[in-house]
Design an enzyme around this catalytic site. Structure first.
Site, PDB file in Angstrom:
ATOM      1  N   GLU A  92      39.037  51.991  47.597  1.00 49.89           N
ATOM      2  CA  GLU A  92      38.395  50.688  47.812  1.00 49.89           C
ATOM      3  C   GLU A  92      39.110  49.864  48.894  1.00 49.89           C
ATOM      4  OE1 GLU A  92      38.728  49.578  43.613  1.00 49.89           O
ATOM      5  OE2 GLU A  92      40.100  47.979  44.161  1.00 49.89           O
ATOM      6  N   ARG A 145      41.317  51.601  37.223  1.00 50.54           N
ATOM      7  CA  ARG A 145      41.668  51.820  38.620  1.00 50.54           C
ATOM      8  C   ARG A 145      40.867  53.021  39.094  1.00 50.54           C
ATOM      9  NH1 ARG A 145      43.270  47.361  38.786  1.00 50.54           N
ATOM     10  NH2 ARG A 145      45.386  46.612  39.152  1.00 50.54           N
ATOM     11  N   HIS A 179      35.165  45.452  42.621  1.00 50.74           N
ATOM     12  CA  HIS A 179      36.413  45.108  41.915  1.00 50.74           C
ATOM     13  C   HIS A 179      36.435  43.613  41.543  1.00 50.74           C
ATOM     14  CE1 HIS A 179      40.903  46.305  41.342  1.00 50.74           C
ATOM     15  NE2 HIS A 179      40.574  45.341  40.488  1.00 50.74           N
ATOM     16  N   ILE A 210      43.088  44.702  27.013  1.00 55.43           N
ATOM     17  CA  ILE A 210      41.685  44.581  27.438  1.00 55.43           C
ATOM     18  C   ILE A 210      40.804  45.535  26.624  1.00 55.43           C
ATOM     19  CG2 ILE A 210      40.077  44.727  29.383  1.00 55.43           C
ATOM     20  CD1 ILE A 210      42.506  44.155  31.243  1.00 55.43           C
TER      21      ILE A 210
HETATM   22  P1  NAP Z   1      47.728  47.389  28.384  1.00 54.91           P
HETATM   23  O1  NAP Z   1      47.614  46.342  27.355  1.00 54.91           O
HETATM   24  O2  NAP Z   1      49.074  47.838  28.836  1.00 54.91           O
HETATM   25  O3  NAP Z   1      46.879  48.651  27.872  1.00 54.91           O
HETATM   26  C1  NAP Z   1      46.892  49.871  28.503  1.00 54.91           C
HETATM   27  C2  NAP Z   1      46.377  50.949  27.581  1.00 54.91           C
HETATM   28  O4  NAP Z   1      46.326  52.182  28.319  1.00 54.91           O
HETATM   29  C3  NAP Z   1      47.246  51.216  26.375  1.00 54.91           C
HETATM   30  O5  NAP Z   1      46.424  51.461  25.285  1.00 54.91           O
HETATM   31  C4  NAP Z   1      48.006  52.483  26.757  1.00 54.91           C
HETATM   32  O6  NAP Z   1      48.326  53.300  25.652  1.00 54.91           O
HETATM   33  C5  NAP Z   1      46.970  53.194  27.573  1.00 54.91           C
HETATM   34  N1  NAP Z   1      47.586  54.197  28.443  1.00 54.91           N
HETATM   35  C6  NAP Z   1      48.579  54.023  29.337  1.00 54.91           C
HETATM   36  N2  NAP Z   1      48.875  55.182  29.937  1.00 54.91           N
HETATM   37  C7  NAP Z   1      48.064  56.102  29.387  1.00 54.91           C
HETATM   38  C8  NAP Z   1      47.899  57.495  29.583  1.00 54.91           C
HETATM   39  N3  NAP Z   1      48.645  58.162  30.462  1.00 54.91           N
HETATM   40  N4  NAP Z   1      46.955  58.127  28.845  1.00 54.91           N
HETATM   41  C9  NAP Z   1      46.204  57.466  27.963  1.00 54.91           C
HETATM   42  N5  NAP Z   1      46.320  56.143  27.726  1.00 54.91           N
HETATM   43  C10 NAP Z   1      47.240  55.471  28.433  1.00 54.91           C
HETATM   44  O7  NAP Z   1      46.991  46.945  29.716  1.00 54.91           O
HETATM   45  P2  NAP Z   1      45.750  45.928  29.888  1.00 54.91           P
HETATM   46  O8  NAP Z   1      46.260  44.551  30.023  1.00 54.91           O
HETATM   47  O9  NAP Z   1      44.734  46.220  28.842  1.00 54.91           O
HETATM   48  O10 NAP Z   1      45.221  46.389  31.346  1.00 54.91           O
HETATM   49  C11 NAP Z   1      44.835  47.718  31.552  1.00 54.91           C
HETATM   50  C12 NAP Z   1      44.536  47.988  33.016  1.00 54.91           C
HETATM   51  O11 NAP Z   1      43.267  47.455  33.356  1.00 54.91           O
HETATM   52  C13 NAP Z   1      45.456  47.356  34.052  1.00 54.91           C
HETATM   53  O12 NAP Z   1      46.680  48.054  34.189  1.00 54.91           O
HETATM   54  C14 NAP Z   1      44.610  47.434  35.310  1.00 54.91           C
HETATM   55  O13 NAP Z   1      44.806  48.670  35.958  1.00 54.91           O
HETATM   56  C15 NAP Z   1      43.174  47.381  34.766  1.00 54.91           C
HETATM   57  N6  NAP Z   1      42.529  46.089  35.119  1.00 54.91           N
HETATM   58  C16 NAP Z   1      41.434  46.109  35.948  1.00 54.91           C
HETATM   59  C17 NAP Z   1      40.820  44.906  36.267  1.00 54.91           C
HETATM   60  C18 NAP Z   1      39.622  44.867  37.154  1.00 54.91           C
HETATM   61  O14 NAP Z   1      39.431  43.882  37.842  1.00 54.91           O
HETATM   62  N7  NAP Z   1      38.786  45.883  37.160  1.00 54.91           N
HETATM   63  C19 NAP Z   1      41.317  43.698  35.785  1.00 54.91           C
HETATM   64  C20 NAP Z   1      42.419  43.729  34.945  1.00 54.91           C
HETATM   65  C21 NAP Z   1      43.014  44.943  34.616  1.00 54.91           C
HETATM   66  P3  NAP Z   1      49.578  53.071  24.698  1.00 54.91           P
HETATM   67  O15 NAP Z   1      49.321  51.755  24.030  1.00 54.91           O
HETATM   68  O16 NAP Z   1      49.518  54.206  23.754  1.00 54.91           O
HETATM   69  O17 NAP Z   1      50.770  53.056  25.590  1.00 54.91           O
HETATM   70  C1  8YV Z   2      42.774  41.707  40.286  1.00 58.14           C
HETATM   71  C2  8YV Z   2      43.095  43.538  38.559  1.00 58.14           C
HETATM   72  O1  8YV Z   2      41.577  41.569  40.985  1.00 58.14           O
HETATM   73  O2  8YV Z   2      44.507  42.336  37.127  1.00 58.14           O
HETATM   74  C3  8YV Z   2      44.243  43.421  37.633  1.00 58.14           C
HETATM   75  O3  8YV Z   2      44.892  44.453  37.381  1.00 58.14           O
HETATM   76  O4  8YV Z   2      42.712  44.597  38.936  1.00 58.14           O
HETATM   77  C4  8YV Z   2      42.362  42.326  38.989  1.00 58.14           C
HETATM   78  O5  8YV Z   2      42.371  41.347  38.015  1.00 58.14           O
HETATM   79  C5  8YV Z   2      43.702  42.500  41.158  1.00 58.14           C
HETATM   80  O6  8YV Z   2      44.950  42.652  40.560  1.00 58.14           O
HETATM   81  C6  8YV Z   2      43.901  41.828  42.508  1.00 58.14           C
HETATM   82  O7  8YV Z   2      44.756  40.730  42.400  1.00 58.14           O
END
Ligand code: NAP
Ligand code: 8YV
Length: 307
Positions: free
Chosen positions: A250, A221, A268, A145
């Site tokens: 939340e 998060r 969220h 992302i």
């Molecule tokens: P991803 O591809 O695994 O990317 C995570 C990134 O975070 C990587 O660059 C990783 O670094 C870095 N990271 C992990 N631990 C770290 C630490 N301790 N210190 C610094 N950097 C660190 O994951 P993604 O698919 O992009 O998703 C990321 C997160 O977004 C999800 O886990 C979720 O919590 C959040 N999210 C939120 C929503 C929402 O609705 N708001 C929706 C979807 C996801 P490295 O590459 O160096 O390991």
């Molecule tokens: C969802 C998210 O709303 O994908 C994630 O990590 O935070 C959101 O896309 C959440 O997981 C609830 O299902």
């Protein structure tokens, strides 16, 4: 038919596909030994006691990419495969990050209220806002992302900095120190996973380094940001603005954050569009159905990839 435990809500489309292949249990009245599959979401996950009680559990399929609400190492130790929904939501969550950033810079909520209240007619034009163009943006977590956010920032001519555990082969400036990056950027966008390794890594020092003209965007998060320190920094002016999609407790959002004029708050909804939730639902179900068919899954979390 095999027994599936449903934790939290699922969409009608997910239910329709799952009902054709599983007996779905939603209440506490089920035989724990019979449950072989679980469908859950990023918020509810599966708590440790429940995981331990489901002695024949094979797969936990999560509706979301973040899986900090499941102990994936413990699941792997028990031979349980945890799956999630990577990639299908990258663009939507990146759009949400940009939406929050642009809303903070261009004071969208303030100006909307200005029109609705009649202030425009009574007082004339609204105060000027800040341009979102040509900003230095620090991305905390340049993963799937994070990269989509960097791509979407291109039309705003942003200079991109990033901090993650490892340096990547990308044309952006890497910082191995988060506070140092916060000093150098105008906007800090958080998009790491939650969990112990990122707990409150955006602390008072980071917020103060971002500074009075700085903007914090959190779509990761709530646990990643020290919320008490954030409130103090926004109240004192040590930090300029915050756009938040996620919160520590939340759906509870502290009244102090709700009262501040320099916040934009979302419930969220990073991935919450009809299209993206449909794609997430499909992948959540596909993982379960493929496992029924041949014992494999499409998108296991890294901790379970060897199972
Ligand atoms: P991803 O591809 O695994 O990317 C995570 C990134 O975070 C990587 O660059 C990783 O670094 C870095 N990271 C992990 N631990 C770290 C630490 N301790 N210190 C610094 N950097 C660190 O994951 P993604 O698919 O992009 O998703 C990321 C997160 O977004 C999800 O886990 C979720 O919590 C959040 N999210 C939120 C929503 C929402 O609705 N708001 C929706 C979807 C996801 P490295 O590459 O160096 O390991
Ligand atoms: C969802 C998210 O709303 O994908 C994630 O990590 O935070 C959101 O896309 C959440 O997981 C609830 O299902």
């Amino acid at each position: 038919m095999p027994d599936l435990l449903q934790i939290g809500g699922i969409t009608d489309a997910m239910r329709e596909r799952l009902e054709a292949e599983f007996t779905i249990h939603q209440t506490k009245r089920y035989d724990a030994d019979k449950i072989t599959h679980v469908v859950t979401n990023g918020h509810d996950g599966v708590n440790p006691n429940l995981m331990a009680s489901l002695t024949n559990l094979q797969v936990i399929s999560g509706y979301g990419v973040g899986y900090d609400a499941v102990d994936a190492d413990e699941a792997a130790r028990r031979g349980i495969i945890v799956t999630h929904t990577p990639n299908v939501l990258n663009e939507e969550v990146a759009t949400t990050a940009l939406l929050l950033m642009l809303s903070c810079y261009r004071e969208v909520l303030r100006d909307d209220a200005y029109v609705r209240s009649g202030a425009w007619e009574a007082k004339g034009g609204a105060p000027l806002t800040r341009s979102a163009d040509n900003q230095t943006v620090g991305i905390l977590g340049l993963g799937r992302i994070g990269q989509a956010i960097a791509d979407k920032l291109a039309p705003w001519n942003a200079k991109i900095l990033y901090h993650s555990r490892t340096e990547k082969d990308v044309p952006y400036t890497y910082y191995d120190n988060l506070t140092a990056m916060a000093f150098d950027c105008d906007v800090l966008i958080c998009i790491t996973p939650g969990g112990p390794s990122t707990n409150k890594i955006v602390n008072r020092d980071v917020l103060e380094a971002l500074g009075p003209q700085g903007t914090l965007i959190n779509v990761s998060r709530g646990s990643v940001v020290d919320e008490a320190a954030l409130i103090e920094a926004l109240q004192s002016g040590a930090l300029g603005w915050a756009g938040l999609d996620v919160f520590e407790g939340e759906p509870h959002v502290p009244q102090a954050l709700r009262d501040l004029p320099n916040t934009v708050l979302l419930p969220h909804v990073g991935s919450a569009t009809i299209e993206t939730r449909a794609a997430m639902g499909d992948l959540t179900v596909d993982n379960l159905l493929q496992h029924l068919k041949d014992g494999t899954v499409i998108s296991a979390v890294p901790e379970c990839a060897h199972l």
